[in-house]
Design a protein around this motif. Structure first.
Motif, PDB file in Angstrom:
ATOM      1  N   UNK A 714     -16.007   8.768 -11.325  1.00 13.78           N
ATOM      2  CA  UNK A 714     -14.926   9.185 -12.231  1.00 13.78           C
ATOM      3  C   UNK A 714     -14.676  10.687 -12.130  1.00 13.78           C
ATOM      4  N   UNK A 715     -13.441  11.101 -11.795  1.00 13.56           N
ATOM      5  CA  UNK A 715     -13.124  12.526 -11.614  1.00 13.56           C
ATOM      6  C   UNK A 715     -13.454  13.395 -12.816  1.00 13.56           C
ATOM      7  N   UNK A 716     -13.347  12.862 -14.022  1.00 13.19           N
ATOM      8  CA  UNK A 716     -13.535  13.692 -15.216  1.00 13.19           C
ATOM      9  C   UNK A 716     -14.906  14.347 -15.244  1.00 13.19           C
ATOM     10  N   UNK A 717     -15.894  13.734 -14.577  1.00 15.56           N
ATOM     11  CA  UNK A 717     -17.236  14.292 -14.535  1.00 15.56           C
ATOM     12  C   UNK A 717     -17.363  15.447 -13.533  1.00 15.56           C
ATOM     13  N   UNK A 718     -16.363  15.636 -12.677  1.00 14.99           N
ATOM     14  CA  UNK A 718     -16.456  16.641 -11.614  1.00 14.99           C
ATOM     15  C   UNK A 718     -15.403  17.737 -11.739  1.00 14.99           C
ATOM     16  N   UNK A 719     -14.706  17.791 -12.862  1.00 14.23           N
ATOM     17  CA  UNK A 719     -13.582  18.706 -13.022  1.00 14.23           C
ATOM     18  C   UNK A 719     -13.978  20.171 -12.859  1.00 14.23           C
ATOM     19  N   UNK A 720     -15.233  20.492 -13.087  1.00 18.29           N
ATOM     20  CA  UNK A 720     -15.685  21.874 -12.980  1.00 18.29           C
ATOM     21  C   UNK A 720     -15.542  22.416 -11.568  1.00 18.29           C
ATOM     22  N   UNK A 721     -15.456  21.515 -10.574  1.00 12.86           N
ATOM     23  CA  UNK A 721     -15.374  21.954  -9.185  1.00 12.86           C
ATOM     24  C   UNK A 721     -13.995  22.381  -8.733  1.00 12.86           C
ATOM     25  N   UNK A 722     -12.982  22.324  -9.586  1.00 18.36           N
ATOM     26  CA  UNK A 722     -11.621  22.667  -9.175  1.00 18.36           C
ATOM     27  C   UNK A 722     -11.514  24.138  -8.776  1.00 18.36           C
ATOM     28  N   UNK A 723     -10.948  24.380  -7.580  1.00 20.74           N
ATOM     29  CA  UNK A 723     -10.672  25.736  -7.100  1.00 20.74           C
ATOM     30  C   UNK A 723      -9.209  25.889  -6.689  1.00 20.74           C
ATOM     31  N   UNK A 724      -8.690  24.896  -5.950  1.00 22.75           N
ATOM     32  CA  UNK A 724      -7.337  24.976  -5.421  1.00 22.75           C
ATOM     33  C   UNK A 724      -6.290  24.713  -6.481  1.00 22.75           C
ATOM     34  N   UNK A 725      -5.029  24.682  -6.054  1.00 25.98           N
ATOM     35  CA  UNK A 725      -3.902  24.463  -6.956  1.00 25.98           C
ATOM     36  C   UNK A 725      -3.704  22.968  -7.184  1.00 25.98           C
ATOM     37  N   UNK A 726      -3.682  22.567  -8.446  1.00 24.89           N
ATOM     38  CA  UNK A 726      -3.593  21.144  -8.797  1.00 24.89           C
ATOM     39  C   UNK A 726      -2.363  20.878  -9.647  1.00 24.89           C
ATOM     40  N   UNK A 727      -1.570  19.909  -9.219  1.00 22.56           N
ATOM     41  CA  UNK A 727      -0.445  19.387  -9.996  1.00 22.56           C
ATOM     42  C   UNK A 727      -0.775  17.969 -10.416  1.00 22.56           C
ATOM     43  N   UNK A 728      -0.598  17.665 -11.697  1.00 21.20           N
ATOM     44  CA  UNK A 728      -0.792  16.304 -12.195  1.00 21.20           C
ATOM     45  C   UNK A 728       0.511  15.820 -12.826  1.00 21.20           C
ATOM     46  N   UNK A 729       0.925  14.593 -12.498  1.00 18.86           N
ATOM     47  CA  UNK A 729       2.158  14.001 -13.027  1.00 18.86           C
ATOM     48  C   UNK A 729       1.827  12.626 -13.599  1.00 18.86           C
ATOM     49  N   UNK A 730       2.388  12.311 -14.779  1.00 22.66           N
ATOM     50  CA  UNK A 730       2.053  11.027 -15.398  1.00 22.66           C
ATOM     51  C   UNK A 730       3.170  10.575 -16.327  1.00 22.66           C
ATOM     52  N   UNK A 731       3.490   9.279 -16.271  1.00 25.53           N
ATOM     53  CA  UNK A 731       4.436   8.680 -17.201  1.00 25.53           C
ATOM     54  C   UNK A 731       3.785   8.461 -18.549  1.00 25.53           C
ATOM     55  N   UNK A 732       4.503   8.751 -19.616  1.00 25.16           N
ATOM     56  CA  UNK A 732       3.911   8.668 -20.950  1.00 25.16           C
ATOM     57  C   UNK A 732       3.834   7.246 -21.484  1.00 25.16           C
ATOM     58  N   UNK A 733       4.596   6.324 -20.893  1.00 27.88           N
ATOM     59  CA  UNK A 733       4.504   4.921 -21.318  1.00 27.88           C
ATOM     60  C   UNK A 733       3.906   4.073 -20.195  1.00 27.88           C
ATOM     61  N   UNK A 734       2.923   4.654 -19.514  1.00 28.08           N
ATOM     62  CA  UNK A 734       2.205   3.955 -18.447  1.00 28.08           C
ATOM     63  C   UNK A 734       1.295   2.909 -19.080  1.00 28.08           C
ATOM     64  N   UNK A 735       1.617   1.636 -18.886  1.00 35.23           N
ATOM     65  CA  UNK A 735       0.821   0.558 -19.460  1.00 35.23           C
ATOM     66  C   UNK A 735      -0.274   0.077 -18.513  1.00 35.23           C
ATOM     67  N   UNK A 736      -0.374   0.691 -17.355  1.00 35.46           N
ATOM     68  CA  UNK A 736      -1.416   0.355 -16.395  1.00 35.46           C
ATOM     69  C   UNK A 736      -2.528   1.400 -16.461  1.00 35.46           C
ATOM     70  N   UNK A 737      -2.258   2.602 -15.953  1.00 34.16           N
ATOM     71  CA  UNK A 737      -3.176   3.728 -16.131  1.00 34.16           C
ATOM     72  C   UNK A 737      -2.626   4.534 -17.309  1.00 34.16           C
ATOM     73  N   UNK A 738      -3.248   4.421 -18.414  1.00 35.95           N
ATOM     74  CA  UNK A 738      -2.682   4.954 -19.651  1.00 35.95           C
ATOM     75  C   UNK A 738      -2.590   6.476 -19.632  1.00 35.95           C
ATOM     76  N   UNK A 739      -1.570   6.978 -20.329  1.00 39.97           N
ATOM     77  CA  UNK A 739      -1.361   8.421 -20.440  1.00 39.97           C
ATOM     78  C   UNK A 739      -2.602   9.104 -21.029  1.00 39.97           C
ATOM     79  N   UNK A 740      -3.360   8.375 -21.810  1.00 40.98           N
ATOM     80  CA  UNK A 740      -4.604   8.903 -22.379  1.00 40.98           C
ATOM     81  C   UNK A 740      -5.534   9.430 -21.291  1.00 40.98           C
ATOM     82  N   UNK A 741      -5.526   8.797 -20.124  1.00 40.61           N
ATOM     83  CA  UNK A 741      -6.387   9.228 -19.019  1.00 40.61           C
ATOM     84  C   UNK A 741      -6.153  10.691 -18.672  1.00 40.61           C
ATOM     85  N   UNK A 742      -4.887  11.038 -18.487  1.00 38.77           N
ATOM     86  CA  UNK A 742      -4.575  12.395 -18.048  1.00 38.77           C
ATOM     87  C   UNK A 742      -4.710  13.391 -19.198  1.00 38.77           C
ATOM     88  N   UNK A 743      -4.509  12.935 -20.434  1.00 41.83           N
ATOM     89  CA  UNK A 743      -4.693  13.800 -21.597  1.00 41.83           C
ATOM     90  C   UNK A 743      -6.166  14.193 -21.726  1.00 41.83           C
TER      91      UNK A 743
END
Length: 796
Positions: A714-743
């Motif tokens: 699970x990426x959330x456990x490794x977030x401390x390793x971020x160095x490069x430029x990261x863009x995240x995009x997510x639909x707010x009514x995503x019923x598959x991978x819920x928006x809660x994930x990215x929040x």
């Protein structure tokens, strides 16, 4: 010398203007162009192809007029021109699908919740039902004198000759009412007897009630037994050929499962509305039992599976200590695993039957002989995988015409192949073999051949074959490089083929069903604007991963590249999906974006990493208990390939993808920051413990029993390793991978004080974007990310 020089000057004078013209006429791709409504600028491919019952016409959905929606078109079997079906003609057409009888003289189908019976030869159609309730699952009884169907959770039979309907089951919700004559409580029984003894009116009423019940029992003797379900559901109701037994599956839904709610902010009401979606992995799942109703004895039973070989086995991961990795006897205690059963499937003569069962941990699939009279089971085949068995449900299975052998598909050899097993002796034989997959199969009407689609020629191609029923040499029928989605005519003389190539969208072709026949193209769907651009044929390459495995990928190269340049690696979604192939991709927007990137000087690599489809069992299960392991290292090895072979600057490599591709992008940016300088993670899974059960538990088991697999995946456990430029995009009514994930991940990045990331949200989008404006905004941001971080010195 002067003549040669003069000639050379003339050639230059002639060639340079042509080059200038070509450079000027080649359209420039922009994000606005490639992300607009595909129906308007790309074109709409034919879909939903089916044949008329007389095999004379093919029908399909198409939209060459760029209308708001597709329309129905048709073409004659020997024709070359498709015509639009008028509304009046469309109303006269028979609905496709349904079930044929064994002689294929009649077909029964459902339309609008009612049932219809078609005489194939005469074209006469009979409407069997016209009710408010829905009648479904139509079929023919074994003697083909009746049509069976399900209504309100019960099985019925409609007599073709006299039109009489009879109810075969009487499933009822709740508990069976208590018979007053069978009161067991001593105190209550005393009071009832006292009332009868003391009061004449009670005596009269009780006598009348007894007489009424006797009359009801006499009437009920000709009706099906009342079967009370309590709080369970019933499905898969099947009548045996001799009409003595009815099997059914009882489904117990968990009462306390918590359903995740997704808030919808942009609504017509002006209020935030909740969308009920699904449970999360590890939540309690439904349980199943197989019931049997013996009509002769008017008695119900439950079929026992406790003697099924392996049903007591604990999964391998539970037999080891997760911390030490050593065998742990305390974790290998036996216990009957939960299963889901399918069938029975009866032989053509109705004398034999088989059942299929899958363990709910999906590590076993059993095929077993079944005797309804004794409820006995007999193992015929067990497919086991310490990771997980591919597919869902019963899988492809049926009987051979000899009434002795059952055919099925299995990955026993490491690839999906066709097998038979004798239902009496248990002898098993493989009819196909090799390092390729049988991807679809059906038996010919005359029971002499198999028709099958495989990727035998190349993992990135799909072709149609004919194989003798008992096995032997496969005859390849389709030959065009790419993929063929074949629909066989009812008389099996002709094929309707949806065909595509890597840079050519799907089109409809017709051809005779024989080797060497020439396919005739019927549709031309792409627009002039789309055709004006010279779309690349991506190279399908292979390279060696660090562990020696051969990885397939698509490669897009820039023209006239000089010096080391930037590169982008695309990660397809779903995990178990194939994209490094030679047909038109479902990722057509991304395909066009990769052409745009190549025009800007990028090299683009699109990898079928570990876990992808098309390459057999071991490739599929290579991510078991560690997503972000070999699937990610395949991308790291791909980046190394780009540097070593394709003149890519190792400091200018980006990565992007959606869904599973977004997950890999996050893992790449967090755990391989020196390999990837920038990444765009779209609709990403950030914590697998928050995804659904069916997909996730196959690969990582359940979080409460295999927490190690979830933490390292699970990426959330490794977030401390971020160095490069990261863009995240997510639909707010995503019923598959819920928006809660990215929040949740965003909050984690905030707490870690990371600054080189941004989040773009799309208020009206689900998992798969719909609006062209959303696609455009998303991909403009992706392009801006790469241009700013990878292509600083390259063309703009």
């Amino acid at each position: 010398m002067h003549l040669i020089k003069a000639t050379w000057v003339l050639m230059v004078a002639l060639v340079l203007p042509l080059c200038t013209i070509n450079a000027q006429t080649k359209p420039t791709l922009t994000v606005d162009k490639i992300m607009q409504d595909p129906a308007q600028w790309l074109g709409t491919s034919p879909s939903n192809i089916y044949w008329s019952d007389d095999s004379r016409n093919v029908y399909f959905q198409w939209n060459p007029e760029k209308a708001k929606r597709d329309s129905l078109y048709t073409v004659q079997v020997k024709g070359t021109k498709a015509t639009k079906v008028s509304a009046a003609a469309r109303r006269r057409l028979f609905t496709p699908g349904g079930v044929y009888n064994q002689k294929r003289t009649h077909r029964v189908y459902e339309r609008g919740g009612d049932l219809f019976l078609l005489d194939v030869k005469s074209g006469k159609l009979r409407q069997l039902t016209k009710t408010v309730e829905r009648e479904s699952s139509p079929g023919f009884a074994f003697d083909e004198q009746e049509v069976t169907y399900v209504k309100d959770g019960n099985l019925y039979a409609w007599n073709i000759a006299n039109g009489q309907t009879r109810q075969l089951t009487d499933f009822r919700k709740g508990r069976k009412p208590v018979d007053p004559d069978l009161v067991r409580d001593k105190q209550e029984r005393f009071l009832r007897e006292q009332q009868v003894e003391l009061l004449q009116i009670i005596q009269k009423r009780e006598e009348a009630r007894k007489q009424q019940r006797l009359a009801q029992r006499e009437t009920a003797s000709s009706r099906p037994k009342e079967i009370y379900l309590e709080d369970k559901l019933v499905d898969n109701i099947i009548l045996s050929p001799d009409e003595r037994f009815i099997t059914y599956r009882l489904v117990a839904r968990p009462a306390n499962s918590k359903i995740a709610q997704v808030p919808n902010y942009v609504t017509a009401s002006g209020y935030t509305e909740e969308i009920a979606t699904r449970t999360k992995v590890g939540d309690e799942q439904a349980t199943y039992e197989l019931g049997l109703y013996d009509l002769t004895r008017d008695t119900t039973y439950l079929v026992s599976f406790k003697t099924l070989p392996g049903i007591q086995d604990r999964p391998a991961y539970l037999q080891t200590n997760q911390k030490t990795g050593k065998a742990d006897s305390a974790r290998s205690a036996a216990g009957q695993r939960k299963i889901m059963m399918f069938g029975p499937y009866y032989s053509p003569n109705g004398k034999k039957a088989v059942l299929v069962a899958r363990s709910q941990d999906n590590k076993d699939r059993w095929i077993m002989g079944f005797d309804p009279a004794t409820r006995a089971i007999k193992l015929l085949d067990r497919q086991h995988d310490d990771a997980w068995i591919n597919g869902y449900g019963a899988g492809e299975i049926g009987w051979l015409p000899d009434n002795e052998k059952v055919w099925f598909l299995s990955e026993e050899s490491g690839y999906a192949h066709l097998y038979t097993v004798n239902a009496t002796t248990g002898n098993k034989a493989a009819l196909t073999s090799g390092k390729f997959e049988v991807q679809s199969i059906q038996m010919s009407n005359d029971k002499k051949y198999w028709f099958l689609t495989t990727n035998q020629v190349h993992p990135g191609e799909q072709h149609f074959y004919r194989l003798p029923l008992k096995g032997g040499k496969m005859e390849q029928i389709t030959r065009m490089t790419g993929a063929h989605e074949v629909t066989i005519s009812p008389d099996e003389k002709n094929l309707a083929i949806r065909y595509s190539y890597s840079n050519k969208p799907w089109e409809l072709y017709l051809m005779e069903n024989r080797p060497g026949a020439k396919p005739v193209q019927i549709t031309k769907s792409t627009t002039a604007e789309f055709n004006a651009y010279p779309w690349r044929e991506p190279e399908v390459i292979t390279y060696k991963a660090a562990d020696g495995a051969e990885v397939h990928a698509r490669l897009y190269r820039p023209e006239n590249a000089s010096g080391t340049g930037p590169a982008v690696i695309f990660v397809h979604g779903a995990g178990y999906l194939q994209n490094a192939h030679k047909w038109w991709s479902t990722y057509f927007r991304e395909y066009m974006f990769h052409n745009l990137l190549a025009d800007k000087g990028y090299t683009v690599l699109d990898i079928d990493y570990r876990g992808s489809a098309g390459y057999g069992r071991d490739w599929r299960t290579g991510i078991y208990r560690h997503m972000g392991g070999k699937d990610l290292s395949d991308h790291v090895d791909g980046a190394r390939l780009l540097v070593e072979k394709y003149n890519v600057d190792p400091q200018r490599i980006g990565i992007y993808g959606g869904s599973y591709g977004g997950f890999i992008t996050l893992m790449a940016m967090f755990t391989q920051p020196d390999v990837f300088a920038a990444g765009a993670a779209l609709r990403s899974v950030t914590d697998w413990a928050h995804y659904n059960h069916g997909y996730t538990s196959n690969i990582l088991n359940e979080p409460q029993s295999d927490s190690l697999a979830y933490v390292r995946s699970s990426p959330i456990y490794f977030a401390e390793g971020l160095k490069g430029a990261l863009l995240m995009c997510h639909g707010m009514v995503d019923t598959n991978v819920h928006f809660q994930d990215i929040v949740r991940l965003s909050q984690r990045l905030i707490e870690l004080k990371k600054e080189n990331w941004e989040l773009a949200v799309y208020p009206i989008e689900d998992h798969g974007f719909v609006e062209p404006s959303s696609w455009t905004d998303e991909y403009k941001r992706i392009l801006k990310l790469f241009e700013a971080n990878l292509n600083k010195t390259g063309p703009k």
